[in-house]
Motif scaffolding. Structure first.
Motif, short mmCIF file in Angstrom:
data_model
loop_
_atom_site.label_atom_id
_atom_site.label_comp_id
_atom_site.label_asym_id
_atom_site.label_seq_id
_atom_site.Cartn_x
_atom_site.Cartn_y
_atom_site.Cartn_z
N VAL A 215 17.38 -64.09 -44.10
CA VAL A 215 18.82 -64.27 -44.33
C VAL A 215 19.03 -64.58 -45.81
O VAL A 215 18.37 -65.46 -46.37
CB VAL A 215 19.39 -65.40 -43.46
CG1 VAL A 215 20.86 -65.64 -43.79
CG2 VAL A 215 19.21 -65.06 -41.98
N VAL B 95 18.31 -72.15 -43.76
CA VAL B 95 18.48 -70.70 -43.81
C VAL B 95 17.19 -70.04 -43.32
O VAL B 95 16.11 -70.31 -43.86
CB VAL B 95 18.82 -70.21 -45.23
CG1 VAL B 95 19.06 -68.70 -45.24
CG2 VAL B 95 20.03 -70.96 -45.78
N HIS C 49 21.81 -71.16 -40.58
CA HIS C 49 22.15 -69.75 -40.82
C HIS C 49 20.94 -68.92 -40.40
O HIS C 49 19.95 -68.83 -41.12
CB HIS C 49 22.48 -69.52 -42.30
CG HIS C 49 23.83 -70.02 -42.70
ND1 HIS C 49 24.96 -69.23 -42.62
CD2 HIS C 49 24.23 -71.23 -43.16
CE1 HIS C 49 26.01 -69.93 -43.04
NE2 HIS C 49 25.60 -71.13 -43.36
N ARG D 211 19.34 -65.27 -38.25
CA ARG D 211 19.61 -63.84 -38.10
C ARG D 211 20.55 -63.57 -36.94
O ARG D 211 21.20 -62.52 -36.88
CB ARG D 211 18.29 -63.08 -37.91
CG ARG D 211 17.45 -63.02 -39.18
CD ARG D 211 16.27 -62.08 -39.02
NE ARG D 211 15.27 -62.62 -38.12
CZ ARG D 211 14.21 -63.32 -38.51
NH1 ARG D 211 14.04 -63.60 -39.79
NH2 ARG D 211 13.33 -63.76 -37.63
#
Length: 242
Positions: free
Chosen positions: A224, A220, A14, A16
């Motif tokens: 985020v 991540v 995950h 940007r």
């Protein structure tokens, strides 16, 4: 990863710039392509020392596992693998992998510049003299690496200031629920989410622990937000904070 549930997600990013999901087969392909690039373009071999100047990212994991497939030792810039341009000055590194602009190395050391945009096709900006553009070159290399090094339990995989870590050392850094319960390991492969801020060393240890249990790792990027929707959508069973 090619033979056991090869289409199941093993690594989810995950960032940007969006979400990327890699199945076992796809991640294995990236590792093989990266290993072939290391050998063909950067003369990597068993015992080569590779300085990794990269943040936590799905490409970083592919490259580090490729280094291990070749038999190279990975050097991290500090105790938890926090990147910075100074790692390029690591005197004993044969190869430097960096995502920072402006890093240069002196021969005979070799440099590969790694664009971290998930869809990046080349390095953004001028490439240092003699450097290999990872994004531009990696896709042309083979999906299978045919000359994997013989793994030895006592061989160092990671070198950080003041210590060297073997596969056994890495395995001992992360304890997953049910890690010693074979029934639990078979019944429910874990999905572990690493919060932003977890360093590369702990990420590598977590990846090894999760993939040994046939699970999935969710990374991540800094900036985020981890939301309830993300947790439920990825079916997260465990979390690790910074």
């Amino acid at each position: 990863m090619r033979s056991l549930s090869p289409t199941s997600p093993r690594l989810v990013w995950h960032g940007r710039d969006g979400r990327i999901e890699l199945s076992g087969r796809v991640f294995d392909n990236w590792v093989a392509k990266s290993a072939n690039l290391l050998v063909d373009e950067l003369d990597a071999a068993d015992g080569t020392v590779v300085a990794v100047d990269l943040p936590v990212h799905w490409k970083s994991l592919a490259l580090v596992f490729a280094c291990w497939q070749v038999g190279a030792v990975v050097v991290l810039p500090d105790g938890d693998g926090v990147p910075g341009p100074s790692v390029g000055t690591s005197a004993d590194a044969d190869i430097v992998l960096t995502s920072w602009a402006g890093v240069e190395v002196d021969p005979p050391r070799l440099l590969a510049c790694v664009a971290l945009g998930s869809l990046a096709l080349r390095w953004d900006g001028p490439l240092p003299r003699g450097a290999v553009d990872f994004a531009a070159e990696v896709r042309s290399h083979g999906d299978v690496f045919l000359d994997a090094a013989d793994g030895r339990a006592s061989a160092p995989l990671v070198r950080a200031p003041g210590r060297e870590l073997t596969a056994v050392d890495l395995a001992g850094m992360v304890a997953l629920p049910g890690g010693h319960d074979q029934a639990a390991a078979v019944a429910e492969p874990p999905t572990l989410l690493l919060a932003p801020g977890v360093g590369l060393l702990r990420t590598l240890a977590a990846a090894a622990a999760v993939w040994e249990r046939d699970g999935a790792l969710v990374l991540v990027e800094e900036g985020v937000t981890v939301t309830d929707t993300m947790l439920s959508g990825e079916k997260v069973t465990d979390r690790m904070g910074a």
